[in-house]
Scaffold this motif. Structure first.
Motif, PDB file in Angstrom:
ATOM      1  N   MET A   1       0.837  -1.185   0.000  1.00 36.23           N
ATOM      2  CA  MET A   1       0.000   0.000   0.000  1.00 36.23           C
ATOM      3  C   MET A   1       0.880   1.245   0.000  1.00 36.23           C
ATOM      4  SD  MET A   1      -3.028  -0.828   2.687  1.00 36.23           S
ATOM      5  CE  MET A   1      -3.126  -2.540   3.113  1.00 36.23           C
ATOM      6  N   GLY A   2       0.526   2.185  -0.840  1.00 40.08           N
ATOM      7  CA  GLY A   2       1.292   3.418  -0.911  1.00 40.08           C
ATOM      8  C   GLY A   2       0.995   4.310   0.277  1.00 40.08           C
ATOM      9  N   ARG A   3       1.863   5.295   0.467  1.00 43.54           N
ATOM     10  CA  ARG A   3       1.668   6.217   1.591  1.00 43.54           C
ATOM     11  C   ARG A   3       0.476   7.132   1.365  1.00 43.54           C
ATOM     12  NH1 ARG A   3       6.730   9.302   3.476  1.00 43.54           N
ATOM     13  NH2 ARG A   3       5.309   9.694   5.175  1.00 43.54           N
ATOM     14  N   TRP A   4       0.287   7.537   0.113  1.00 46.13           N
ATOM     15  CA  TRP A   4      -0.835   8.418  -0.169  1.00 46.13           C
ATOM     16  C   TRP A   4      -1.304   8.169  -1.582  1.00 46.13           C
ATOM     17  CZ3 TRP A   4      -2.001  12.122  -3.781  1.00 46.13           C
ATOM     18  CH2 TRP A   4      -3.143  12.887  -3.528  1.00 46.13           C
ATOM     19  N   GLU A   5      -2.586   8.055  -1.750  1.00 47.05           N
ATOM     20  CA  GLU A   5      -3.176   7.938  -3.074  1.00 47.05           C
ATOM     21  C   GLU A   5      -4.400   8.835  -3.117  1.00 47.05           C
ATOM     22  OE1 GLU A   5      -3.745   4.037  -4.789  1.00 47.05           O
ATOM     23  OE2 GLU A   5      -2.427   3.200  -3.265  1.00 47.05           O
ATOM     24  N   PRO A   6      -4.629   9.495  -4.248  1.00 45.49           N
ATOM     25  CA  PRO A   6      -5.805  10.356  -4.344  1.00 45.49           C
ATOM     26  C   PRO A   6      -7.093   9.539  -4.298  1.00 45.49           C
ATOM     27  CG  PRO A   6      -4.718  10.161  -6.477  1.00 45.49           C
ATOM     28  CD  PRO A   6      -3.837   9.474  -5.466  1.00 45.49           C
ATOM     29  N   GLY A   7      -8.157  10.169  -3.834  1.00 47.80           N
ATOM     30  CA  GLY A   7      -9.462   9.519  -3.816  1.00 47.80           C
ATOM     31  C   GLY A   7      -9.662   8.526  -2.685  1.00 47.80           C
ATOM     32  N   ALA A   8      -8.850   8.608  -1.646  1.00 45.00           N
ATOM     33  CA  ALA A   8      -8.956   7.642  -0.546  1.00 45.00           C
ATOM     34  C   ALA A   8     -10.337   7.676   0.103  1.00 45.00           C
ATOM     35  CB  ALA A   8      -7.868   7.903   0.499  1.00 45.00           C
ATOM     36  N   ILE A  33     -13.150  -3.068   5.438  1.00 42.58           N
ATOM     37  CA  ILE A  33     -13.353  -1.908   4.556  1.00 42.58           C
ATOM     38  C   ILE A  33     -12.017  -1.449   3.982  1.00 42.58           C
ATOM     39  CG2 ILE A  33     -14.054   0.529   4.468  1.00 42.58           C
ATOM     40  CD1 ILE A  33     -16.099  -0.207   6.746  1.00 42.58           C
ATOM     41  N   THR A  34     -11.034  -1.285   4.851  1.00 38.33           N
ATOM     42  CA  THR A  34      -9.734  -0.790   4.384  1.00 38.33           C
ATOM     43  C   THR A  34      -9.037  -1.805   3.489  1.00 38.33           C
ATOM     44  OG1 THR A  34      -8.646  -1.532   6.418  1.00 38.33           O
ATOM     45  CG2 THR A  34      -9.418   0.763   6.339  1.00 38.33           C
ATOM     46  N   ASN A  35      -9.213  -3.078   3.780  1.00 42.50           N
ATOM     47  CA  ASN A  35      -8.627  -4.112   2.936  1.00 42.50           C
ATOM     48  C   ASN A  35      -9.213  -4.038   1.527  1.00 42.50           C
ATOM     49  OD1 ASN A  35      -6.994  -6.457   2.436  1.00 42.50           O
ATOM     50  ND2 ASN A  35      -8.889  -7.664   2.510  1.00 42.50           N
ATOM     51  N   ARG A  36     -10.538  -3.910   1.439  1.00 42.94           N
ATOM     52  CA  ARG A  36     -11.179  -3.829   0.124  1.00 42.94           C
ATOM     53  C   ARG A  36     -10.764  -2.559  -0.612  1.00 42.94           C
ATOM     54  NH1 ARG A  36     -17.159  -5.523  -1.612  1.00 42.94           N
ATOM     55  NH2 ARG A  36     -16.294  -7.485  -0.856  1.00 42.94           N
ATOM     56  N   ALA A  37     -10.597  -1.474   0.116  1.00 42.62           N
ATOM     57  CA  ALA A  37     -10.203  -0.201  -0.512  1.00 42.62           C
ATOM     58  C   ALA A  37      -8.709  -0.140  -0.821  1.00 42.62           C
ATOM     59  CB  ALA A  37     -10.590   0.957   0.393  1.00 42.62           C
ATOM     60  N   GLY A  38      -7.933  -1.085  -0.264  1.00 45.78           N
ATOM     61  CA  GLY A  38      -6.488  -1.060  -0.475  1.00 45.78           C
ATOM     62  C   GLY A  38      -5.807   0.040   0.313  1.00 45.78           C
ATOM     63  N   LEU A  39      -6.346   0.333   1.485  1.00 48.34           N
ATOM     64  CA  LEU A  39      -5.815   1.401   2.331  1.00 48.34           C
ATOM     65  C   LEU A  39      -5.633   0.879   3.749  1.00 48.34           C
ATOM     66  CD1 LEU A  39      -8.191   4.143   0.936  1.00 48.34           C
ATOM     67  CD2 LEU A  39      -5.720   4.042   0.565  1.00 48.34           C
ATOM     68  N   THR A  40      -5.085   1.709   4.611  1.00 39.27           N
ATOM     69  CA  THR A  40      -4.839   1.304   5.993  1.00 39.27           C
ATOM     70  C   THR A  40      -5.967   1.784   6.902  1.00 39.27           C
ATOM     71  OG1 THR A  40      -3.652   3.335   6.541  1.00 39.27           O
ATOM     72  CG2 THR A  40      -2.334   1.501   5.626  1.00 39.27           C
ATOM     73  N   GLU A  41      -6.061   1.163   8.070  1.00 42.95           N
ATOM     74  CA  GLU A  41      -7.045   1.614   9.061  1.00 42.95           C
ATOM     75  C   GLU A  41      -6.734   3.042   9.501  1.00 42.95           C
ATOM     76  OE1 GLU A  41      -8.377  -1.051  12.183  1.00 42.95           O
ATOM     77  OE2 GLU A  41      -7.644  -2.758  11.000  1.00 42.95           O
ATOM     78  N   ARG A  42      -5.472   3.364   9.567  1.00 44.00           N
ATOM     79  CA  ARG A  42      -5.076   4.730   9.936  1.00 44.00           C
ATOM     80  C   ARG A  42      -5.665   5.738   8.950  1.00 44.00           C
ATOM     81  NH1 ARG A  42       1.026   6.360  11.604  1.00 44.00           N
ATOM     82  NH2 ARG A  42       0.587   8.518  12.060  1.00 44.00           N
ATOM     83  N   THR A  43      -5.618   5.386   7.665  1.00 42.59           N
ATOM     84  CA  THR A  43      -6.209   6.257   6.644  1.00 42.59           C
ATOM     85  C   THR A  43      -7.709   6.372   6.850  1.00 42.59           C
ATOM     86  OG1 THR A  43      -4.484   5.684   5.064  1.00 42.59           O
ATOM     87  CG2 THR A  43      -6.511   6.607   4.156  1.00 42.59           C
ATOM     88  N   PHE A  44      -8.360   5.245   7.162  1.00 48.82           N
ATOM     89  CA  PHE A  44      -9.794   5.269   7.414  1.00 48.82           C
ATOM     90  C   PHE A  44     -10.117   6.282   8.508  1.00 48.82           C
ATOM     91  CE2 PHE A  44     -13.636   4.115   9.637  1.00 48.82           C
ATOM     92  CZ  PHE A  44     -14.523   3.812   8.618  1.00 48.82           C
ATOM     93  N   PHE A  45      -9.410   6.200   9.625  1.00 50.12           N
ATOM     94  CA  PHE A  45      -9.720   7.071  10.764  1.00 50.12           C
ATOM     95  C   PHE A  45      -9.269   8.510  10.545  1.00 50.12           C
ATOM     96  CE2 PHE A  45     -10.090   2.863  12.802  1.00 50.12           C
ATOM     97  CZ  PHE A  45     -11.415   2.982  13.192  1.00 50.12           C
ATOM     98  N   ARG A  46      -8.483   8.748   9.527  1.00 52.53           N
ATOM     99  CA  ARG A  46      -8.157  10.112   9.144  1.00 52.53           C
ATOM    100  C   ARG A  46      -9.363  10.768   8.466  1.00 52.53           C
ATOM    101  NH1 ARG A  46      -3.477   9.165   6.005  1.00 52.53           N
ATOM    102  NH2 ARG A  46      -2.376   8.408   7.812  1.00 52.53           N
ATOM    103  N   HIS A  47     -10.181   9.944   7.839  1.00 53.91           N
ATOM    104  CA  HIS A  47     -11.338  10.457   7.109  1.00 53.91           C
ATOM    105  C   HIS A  47     -12.665  10.325   7.857  1.00 53.91           C
ATOM    106  CE1 HIS A  47      -9.273  11.271   3.323  1.00 53.91           C
ATOM    107  NE2 HIS A  47      -8.578  10.181   3.553  1.00 53.91           N
ATOM    108  N   PHE A  48     -12.789   9.294   8.699  1.00 53.48           N
ATOM    109  CA  PHE A  48     -14.054   9.014   9.370  1.00 53.48           C
ATOM    110  C   PHE A  48     -13.818   8.677  10.836  1.00 53.48           C
ATOM    111  CE2 PHE A  48     -14.413   7.547   4.947  1.00 53.48           C
ATOM    112  CZ  PHE A  48     -15.422   8.388   4.505  1.00 53.48           C
ATOM    113  N   ALA A  49     -14.687   9.166  11.700  1.00 47.63           N
ATOM    114  CA  ALA A  49     -14.573   8.876  13.136  1.00 47.63           C
ATOM    115  C   ALA A  49     -14.883   7.413  13.433  1.00 47.63           C
ATOM    116  CB  ALA A  49     -15.506   9.773  13.938  1.00 47.63           C
TER     117      ALA A  49
END
Length: 187
Positions: A1-8, A33-49
Motif C-alpha cells: 500500500m502506498g503512503r498516499w493515493e488520491p481519492g482515498a 473496509i480498508t482491505n477492500r479499498a487497499g488502504l490502511t485503518e489509519r487512513t480510514f480514521f483520518r477520514h471518518f470517526a
C-alpha cells in the motif's frame, strides 16, 4: 500500500457501502473496509470517526448550504418557499450519487441504530432551518412549522426519488412534494 493515493475517502466510502450491502452493517469491520479499498485503518480514521460516519459524512456542508440559501433568499420569499429552495440547493449533491444514495438507504433501513442516526440528522436539519428562518425575521411558531414541514418534504421526496428508476431530478421531486403539501393545506 502506498503512503498516499488520491481519492482515498471515496474509495473507503465505496468499499464500505459494498460490504454493508453484501454482509450487513454490523457484520462489517473497519479492517475489511480498508482491505477492500487497499488502504490502511489509519487512513480510514483520518477520514471518518467510525464506520457509521461513512454513511453520514457531509452533514455540515448540507446544513451550511441550507442555512445560506434561506438567509440569502429575497425578503419577499415565503418561509416554506425559502425552505424548498434550500432543499433544492442541496439536491445537486445527491444527483451525482443516486445509486450510492439508493444503497445507503437500503443499509440504513436494515439497521435500527442507523435509522436513529438518520433521525438525528433530520432533527439537526430542522433545527438549522428554523434558526435560519428566525434570522430572516420569521416569527414562531411559523419558523418551526416551516422547518419541520421542510424536513418532511425532504424525507418523502428523497424516498420517492431513490425509488424511481430515473428521469426526474431530486429538485423536481422536492418541488412536486412542496406543491402537494401546499395543496393539502390550502383547505
Amino acid at each position: 500500500m502506498g503512503r498516499w493515493e488520491p481519492g482515498a475517502r471515496e474509495r473507503l466510502q465505496r468499499a464500505a457501502l459494498e460490504l454493508y450491502v453484501e454482509r450487513g452493517f454490523e457484520q462489517t469491520t473497519v479492517a475489511e473496509i480498508t482491505n477492500r479499498a487497499g488502504l490502511t485503518e489509519r487512513t480510514f480514521f483520518r477520514h471518518f470517526a467510525d464506520k457509521r460516519e461513512v454513511l453520514f459524512s457531509g452533514q455540515d456542508e448540507l446544513l451550511e448550504t441550507c442555512v445560506n440559501t434561506i438567509v440569502g433568499a429575497p425578503e419577499t420569499t415565503a418561509p416554506l418557499d425559502a425552505v424548498a429552495k434550500a432543499l433544492q440547493a442541496v439536491s445537486a449533491r445527491f444527483e451525482e450519487r443516486r445509486e450510492f444514495s439508493r444503497q445507503r438507504q437500503t443499509v440504513i433501513v436494515a439497521n435500527a441504530g442507523l435509522q436513529e442516526r438518520e433521525l438525528l440528522k433530520l432533527a439537526a436539519l430542522a433545527s438549522a432551518t428554523a434558526d435560519a428562518l428566525r434570522r430572516r425575521g420569521v416569527p414562531e411558531p411559523t419558523a418551526s412549522l416551516a422547518a419541520e414541514a421542510g424536513v418532511a418534504v425532504f424525507k418523502i421526496a428523497f424516498e420517492r426519488w431513490i425509488g424511481e428508476p430515473g428521469g426526474r431530478t431530486l429538485a423536481d421531486v422536492i418541488q412536486d412534494s412542496v406543491d402537494h403539501l401546499k395543496a393539502a393545506t390550502a383547505g
